[in-house]
Scaffold this active site. Structure first.
Site, PDB file in Angstrom:
ATOM      1  N   LEU A 133      50.138  40.481  29.697  1.00 10.07           N
ATOM      2  CA  LEU A 133      49.338  41.667  29.435  1.00 10.07           C
ATOM      3  C   LEU A 133      48.527  42.039  30.682  1.00 10.07           C
ATOM      4  O   LEU A 133      48.490  43.183  31.126  1.00 10.07           O
ATOM      5  CB  LEU A 133      48.399  41.380  28.254  1.00 10.07           C
ATOM      6  N   GLU A 134      47.920  41.030  31.279  1.00  7.69           N
ATOM      7  CA  GLU A 134      47.108  41.268  32.471  1.00  7.69           C
ATOM      8  C   GLU A 134      47.954  41.802  33.635  1.00  7.69           C
ATOM      9  O   GLU A 134      47.581  42.756  34.321  1.00  7.69           O
ATOM     10  CB  GLU A 134      46.433  39.957  32.911  1.00  7.69           C
ATOM     11  N   LEU A 135      49.116  41.183  33.799  1.00  8.18           N
ATOM     12  CA  LEU A 135      49.996  41.599  34.895  1.00  8.18           C
ATOM     13  C   LEU A 135      50.403  43.050  34.738  1.00  8.18           C
ATOM     14  O   LEU A 135      50.359  43.844  35.680  1.00  8.18           O
ATOM     15  CB  LEU A 135      51.228  40.687  34.941  1.00  8.18           C
ATOM     16  N   SER A 141      44.190  36.278  36.971  1.00  8.46           N
ATOM     17  CA  SER A 141      45.163  36.153  35.885  1.00  8.46           C
ATOM     18  C   SER A 141      45.983  34.912  36.151  1.00  8.46           C
ATOM     19  O   SER A 141      46.468  34.715  37.268  1.00  8.46           O
ATOM     20  CB  SER A 141      46.047  37.407  35.865  1.00  8.46           C
TER      21      SER A 141
END
Ligand SMILES: *C1O[C@H](CO)[C@@H](O)[C@H](O)[C@H]1NC(C)=O
Ligand SMILES: *[C@@H]1O[C@H](CO)[C@@H](O)[C@H](O)[C@H]1NC(C)=O
Ligand SMILES: *[C@@H]1O[C@H](CO)[C@@H](O)[C@H](O)[C@H]1NC(C)=O
Ligand SMILES: *[C@@H]1O[C@H](CO)[C@@H](O)[C@H](O)[C@H]1NC(C)=O
Ligand SMILES: *[C@@H]1O[C@H](CO)[C@@H](O)[C@H](O)[C@H]1NC(C)=O
Ligand SMILES: *[C@@H]1O[C@H](CO)[C@@H](O)[C@H](O)[C@H]1NC(C)=O
Length: 609
Positions: free
Chosen positions: A497-499, A426
């Protein structure tokens, strides 16, 4: 120690070795052996009192016996040395100066009688002479002066009387005076108490001590009967009134109990602890109960006394510890220089003896080998050194150690889960880091380390919603590698969003771990709050520029520690090729798709909100 020294030896020692001199005034007279001056025989007499000189030649009867010298035709002559003239003046008998056997009486002594006197025994063929000194004292010069004595007295004689026993105190020289006196002399007695310091003039009422003739009888000895007893003798001789005073020092001694000597120390089981190479002191302490006889105490080594051995390694010292009413506690210390293990074979015995018995005790000895300080120091030094080395090794090589440990004992997660990717990367798009991710991180992870890497922009399929796909990819990854940068995870971005998906997955136990990678030094304040919150629990691996380019650098080692165990693929060509085929080449085929599927800001935004 009261060993009897041969009298002749004493005489020789005391007198000093004076040379034999010829005293001949006539050729027929024999050589006269000169014994010099006897300091033992020196006499002090009080002025005005009677006194006498005793010829010291007869003080050791085994050498000269007055009775036997008479039978060998010897005569005794007295001389006075006239000082300054070196002349010996014969003393002529007078009423005042008279000979009586081996004595020369002064009745009384004048102040000018002080001086050196010589007595000489001589027969036709042999001659001996000896000198002595007479001092006539004034009353104020006398040691035993006290207010209670009828007169002062010079030298004290000593008398020990056992408790409860009786004893007769004879006034010294009174019998001799009586022989010369016209009539029986009278004697007056005074007691000066040892502790009370009070004077007691006899006769007294109490029956325990009574004057009888020239003597004082003590019927039952008591503690407070101790002290000085002055006796003054008064007599008449040739119409002249004469007097002299003597003093007896009386002490009480123990009478009851066993009189055999005992060894107090060492006790039967006592063990002396001695150190090798050091001086060992064996202390022997013994109690000799009062006994009016000689006593002895000695150390022996294999049955030989220290004197007999005459070895400088063995010395001894003796001292009296206590004298309690005649009971003496004596100590003898045997000192052994430089004690060696062989000395344990010797028999060190402490022995005591008196007239009634003897005891012997062997000293038990334990050798304490001293800790060899050098070897101890070395051992300690080596241990410390090894610890230091281990410490350094651990701190420098802990990553390597961890990797080795993992490769031996770690478990390969890939066999136990059904995840598709090892790593999901990410990162903030359009940043300096993007370049790093795509050209360095991804390449090394995939090509060199053999991990399966998921990069959303590359691997997502066109058509799906970004949110669902992101969540799906993250869920199917074992690690979420977050490359932080100043703008990372800004509001509404794909990275946020990924985090969030990663942190949630980690929190919910979805076998997902988040790893932070820092490409550039970064202030913590610029981190998004999700990152700041999670930071404590997350591993942070820092890129250190050029240094980290090499695959053996710390950066890659740390990263590998955080990533799933890669049992066979590290540096292996097989793994590399596999990865190239499986994923790298799919990138190129999918790059085109990224533009179509990327950025649906609303969805992301909704998720983030
Ligand atoms: C990937 O595919 C391209 C063509 O699609 C090819 O040129 C390249 O060599 C391939 N790479 C690998 C590592 O196989
Ligand atoms: C001195 O000699 C006489 C006789 O010669 C003897 O009877 C006497 O015991 C001796 N005295 C001592 C103390 O030896
Ligand atoms: C003198 O005395 C010695 C011993 O000291 C003796 O042997 C000798 O016989 C004596 N002489 C005479 C003449 O009595
Ligand atoms: C010693 O003193 C006495 C008196 O105390 C006197 O009579 C006598 O002459 C003196 N003798 C000498 C030698 O001075
Ligand atoms: C008397 O004898 C005791 C024991 O020997 C000694 O300690 C003390 O000093 C003597 N006293 C005098 C006045 O000599
Ligand atoms: C030393 O003392 C022991 C008793 O403690 C004794 O048995 C041994 O005979 C003694 N040795 C000698 C040489 O006196």
């Amino acid at each position: 120690m009261t060993s009897s020294i041969p009298p002749l030896l004493v005489l020789l020692l005391v007198l000093g070795s004076q040379t034999a001199l010829s005293q001949s005034s006539e050729p027929s007279e024999p050589m006269c052996y000169d014994w010099g001056e006897s300091s033992e025989a020196a006499v002090h007499v009080l002025v005005g009192q009677s006194g006498f000189l005793s010829c010291p030649l007869f003080s050791h009867p085994s050498v000269y016996n007055y009775s036997s010298t008479q039978s060998t035709g010897h005569n005794l002559f007295w001389y006075r040395v006239l000082e300054g003239h070196d002349l010996e003046q014969p003393i002529t008998n007078s009423a005042r100066l008279s000979k009586d056997r081996e004595r020369l009486w002064l009745q009384p002594a004048n102040a000018n009688d002080t001086g050196q006197y010589i007595c000489m025994i001589r027969n036709k063929t042999s001659c001996s002479k000896i000198a002595m000194r007479l001092t006539v004292l004034r009353p104020e010069d006398v040691a035993h002066r006290n207010s209670c004595a009828p007169a002062v007295a010079v030298a004290a004689t000593h008398k020990e009387i056992p408790f409860q026993n009786g004893e007769v105190l004879d006034c010294p020289d009174a019998q001799e005076a009586a022989k010369m006196a016209d009539s029986t002399p009278t004697v007056t007695w005074v007691h000066l108490g040892l502790r009370s310091k009070k004077c007691l003039q006899f006769p007294i009422r109490a029956p325990e001590r009574q004057v009888k003739g020239l003597s004082l009888q003590v019927h039952i000895m008591m503690e407070f009967f101790q002290g000085l007893y002055f006796c003054s003798v008064q007599y008449q001789r040739k119409g002249r009134a004469l007097t002299f005073t003597r003093v007896i020092n009386v002490t009480a001694v123990n009478s009851v109990g066993s009189k055999e000597p005992t060894i107090l120390q060492p006790t039967k089981d006592y063990v002396f602890n001695v150190k090798q190479g050091e001086e060992a002191s064996l202390v022997c302490t013994a109690l000799f109960p009062y006994l009016n006889s000689p006593w002895e105490m000695w150390w022996s080594i294999d049955g030989k006394t220290v004197e007999q051995l005459n070895d400088p390694r063995f010395t001894k010292t003796a001292s009296q510890l206590k004298l309690d009413y005649g009971d003496r506690t004596e100590q003898s210390i045997l000192v052994i220089d430089d004690f060696q293990p062989e000395d344990l074979n010797h028999e060190f015995n402490c022995s005591v003896k008196n007239a009634l018995g003897h005891r012997t005790r062997r000293a038990l000895i334990k050798l304490e080998t001293p800790l060899p300080s050098l070897e101890l120091g070395c051992g300690l030094g080596v241990t410390l050194f090894l610890m230091l080395i281990l410490f350094v090794v651990y701190h420098v090589f802990w990553l390597e150690l961890l990797l080795i440990y993992r490769s031996w004992f770690g478990t390969d997660e890939r066999h136990t889960d059904d995840k598709e990717f090892d790593v999901y990367i990410s990162y903030a798009r359009n940043s300096e880091e993007e370049q790093f991710v795509l050209s360095t991180l991804r390449t090394v992870l995939e090509n060199d380390l053999g991990y399966s890497v998921c990069i959303f922009d590359r691997d997502s399929l066109p058509g799906g919603t970004i949110t669902d796909e992101t969540l799906g990819f993250v869920a199917r990854s074992r690690r979420l590698l977050v490359v932080i940068s100043p703008g990372y995870a800004s509001q509404g971005s794909q990275a946020l969003l990924e985090l969030k998906a990663g942190i949630d997955g980690m929190a919910l136990g979805g076998h997902l771990r988040v790893i932070l990678v820092q490409y550039r030094p970064l202030k913590r304040q610029v981190w998004v709050k999700e990152l700041r919150r999670a930071r404590v629990a997350l591993a942070l691996v820092r890129w250190q520029g050029e240094k980290s380019k090499d695959l053996t650098s710390r950066f890659w080692k740390r990263l590998r520690v955080e990533l799933p165990l890669q049992r066979k693929s590290v540096g292996m060509e097989g793994g590399k090729d596999l990865m190239r085929m499986s994923s790298q080449n799919s990138t190129s085929s999918q790059t085109g798709l990224i533009s179509q599927t990327t950025k649906s800001p609303e969805t992301v935004y909704n998720y983030a909100a």
